[in-house]
Enzyme design. Structure first.
Site, short mmCIF file in Angstrom:
data_model
loop_
_atom_site.label_atom_id
_atom_site.label_comp_id
_atom_site.label_asym_id
_atom_site.label_seq_id
_atom_site.Cartn_x
_atom_site.Cartn_y
_atom_site.Cartn_z
N HIS A 83 -20.55 -72.82 -33.42
CA HIS A 83 -21.53 -73.84 -33.04
C HIS A 83 -22.51 -74.16 -34.17
CE1 HIS A 83 -24.88 -71.06 -31.93
NE2 HIS A 83 -23.94 -70.27 -31.47
N ASP A 128 -25.93 -66.63 -36.45
CA ASP A 128 -25.71 -67.32 -35.17
C ASP A 128 -26.03 -68.79 -35.30
OD1 ASP A 128 -25.19 -67.84 -32.55
OD2 ASP A 128 -26.98 -66.87 -31.76
N GLU A 131 -24.66 -75.24 -28.35
CA GLU A 131 -24.22 -74.06 -27.60
C GLU A 131 -25.43 -73.33 -27.04
OE1 GLU A 131 -23.33 -69.90 -26.73
OE2 GLU A 131 -24.65 -70.59 -28.31
N GLU A 132 -26.48 -73.21 -27.86
CA GLU A 132 -27.59 -72.32 -27.51
C GLU A 132 -28.36 -72.73 -26.26
OE1 GLU A 132 -27.91 -69.53 -28.60
OE2 GLU A 132 -27.26 -69.40 -30.68
N ASP A 154 -18.33 -66.62 -32.92
CA ASP A 154 -19.76 -66.74 -32.56
C ASP A 154 -20.31 -65.36 -32.24
OD1 ASP A 154 -22.27 -67.59 -31.87
OD2 ASP A 154 -21.68 -68.35 -29.90
N HIS A 199 -31.20 -64.55 -32.82
CA HIS A 199 -32.26 -65.42 -32.30
C HIS A 199 -33.67 -65.07 -32.82
CE1 HIS A 199 -29.63 -66.43 -28.51
NE2 HIS A 199 -29.01 -66.69 -29.64
ZN LIG Z 1 -24.24 -68.27 -31.02
#
Ligand SMILES: [Zn+2]
Length: 467
Positions: free
Chosen positions: A279, A291, A325-326, A353, A423
């Site tokens: 993503h 990520d 995606e997130e 991912d 994140h």
């Molecule tokens: Zn991800």
């Protein structure tokens, strides 16, 4: 001696391991490690563009950049697939402290969760109730929660070897914490960061209000693991301490964005599609190198490595860089929706991912027949220390493509350090190791090569031919 060699060869071909496959895999890995592009692409994505939250300028730049880079590869087709995405903005930096007695405060590190509402402009201050889960919340009931801030403090389980399991066991407090606490009259929510180690970085991530009416939506933030420990300790000493936090995040109207797609059209079965993807969007605190910048550039390199290794796929191979995606999965849903409309037969989909760390193998969502075929390839991967082949989940973006007969899978890198960065503001390019990233790209390419060569669900196919 000769007899033994012959026997080994016969045995090897019986097991699905041919000399040709061995040398093709060797070429793929050599290409990736000596001539790979993934690291350069990630350097640009992370250091020149930066974070790529859906609807942001960074996301827009990433769409443009990856499309241009794919166009340079001489693929058969490169295009953008329009998709509307939510746009949430963090606003100014959050601020929080614990007040142990009037005027005596200790600053703590928090960040708003993605999708959360803001606090009042001057912030929010209230008593805190600590819980480990929704059962404890229910047991406390409205009389103990109303007007207070709920503090979810269930740590990720350290004894689980696969850290994604530990994440799965904890993430409901982040995703639904505000929704549940609001039912009992809480006015705010603080969630322990999804992080296995103790440090000072808050980790964001998506949260939902479900169907809650606007006036019931309470602000929700993550607190660093060190500060979660501190808050918990202070609460054991004094139940009456206050917690203050201020955040100014906002949900704006949806905006137009895109999935980025490139294709090598198949030479024999152009209407059978195999996709690799990651993503393109990321959270906004770091630059999203793990990520999922890593998955993006690895997927791009799969198509390049196939070409560089002289492989002409029989099936159409696509790279799909999914948007959003997130905080919405709109890109993954849109891709599957369009595929269905166009009646495109997606026989295989592989997602990366789970970070750019050393690859260990794959997790497969597929039939037993397809999975036993995968197991017959195990020896081919041995020289590259790829050994993890298990049935299980695949990836969020490819999930909507699931059919009864296709193969969905996810790359499974070593996950021990992933949640140190996930994140958080330290998900940055310096946390990426070039060789580990390249090994992942090669491993994905090898699997795509094998599935293209031998087909998906070969046993079903043979029986169909017999009919
Ligand atoms: Zn991800």
């Amino acid at each position: 001696m000769k007899k033994i060699t012959l026997l080994a060869l016969v045995l090897a071909s019986f097991l699905g391991v041919s000399q040709e496959d061995k040398s093709v895999l060797r070429t793929i890995y050599t290409q990736s490690l000596t001539n790979g592009k993934s690291y350069d692409w990630l350097n640009h994505l992370s250091n020149q563009i930066g974070s790529r939250l859906s609807g942001s300028l960074g996301a827009e730049k990433a769409v443009k950049y990856t499309k241009e880079e794919l166009e340079k590869l001489g693929l058969d087709k490169v295009w953008l697939q329009p998709v509307m995405v939510p746009r949430w903005v963090r606003g100014s930096k959050e601020y929080a402290y614990i007040e142990s007695q009037p005027g005596k405060t200790t600053d703590v590190n928090i960040c708003a969760l993605g999708g959360s509402v803001a606090t009042p402009a001057l912030g929010l201050k209230a008593n805190v109730v600590e819980v480990k889960n929704f059962e404890e919340l229910k047991a406390l009931g409205k009389e103990n929660i109303e007007g207070k801030i709920v503090f979810y403090n269930r740590p990720m389980e350290a004894e689980l070897i696969q850290t994604f399991q530990a994440y799965g066991g904890c993430v409901n407090q982040r995703y639904k914490g505000a929704l549940e606490a609001s039912k009992y009259g809480a006015i705010g929510v603080i969630v322990r960061s999804m992080n296995l180690r103790l440090d000072d970085l808050p980790h964001t991530g998506s949260m939902t209000y479900g169907d809650l009416p606007v006036e019931k939506r309470i602000p929700s933030a993550a607190i660093s693991t060190n500060d979660a420990e501190l808050l918990s300790t202070m609460l054991t000493l004094n139940k009456n301490i206050n917690f203050y936090f201020k955040q100014s995040c906002k949900q704006l109207p949806d905006v137009q964005s895109y999935n980025v797609i490139g294709e090598i059209t198949g030479s024999e079965f152009p209407n059978e599609y195999m996709i690799v993807g990651g993503h393109l969007d990321s959270w906004d605190l770091g630059d999203g190198s793990h990520d999922d910048g890593a998955g993006v550039v690895q997927s791009m390199d799969v198509l390049r490595l196939l070409k560089e290794s002289g492989i002409k796929p029989k099936r159409s191979i696509r790279v799909v860089l999914f948007m959003n995606e997130e905080n919405g999965l709109r890109g993954g849903k849109k891709y599957a929706e369009v595929a269905k409309q166009k009646n495109e037969n997606h026989v295989f989909a592989l997602e990366s991912d789970a970070g750019g760390f050393t690859p260990r193998g794959f997790s497969f969502d597929c039939t037993d027949a397809a999975f036993s075929q995968v197991l017959s390839w195990k020896d081919l991967f041995k020289p590259y220390l790829i050994h993890f082949f298990e049935k299980g989940g695949s990836g969020a973006d490819v999930g909507p493509l699931k059919t009864e007969s296709n193969v969905l899978c996810g790359l499974r890198p070593d996950s021990q350090r992933y949640f140190d960065h996930h994140h958080a503001s330290n998900d940055t390019f310096d946390a990426i190791n070039k060789r580990e990233l390249e090994l992942g790209a090669a491993t994905m390419t090898a699997l795509v090569y094998l599935f293209d060569k031998y087909g998906v669900n070969p046993i079903t196919k043979t029986s169909e031919i017999k009919k």
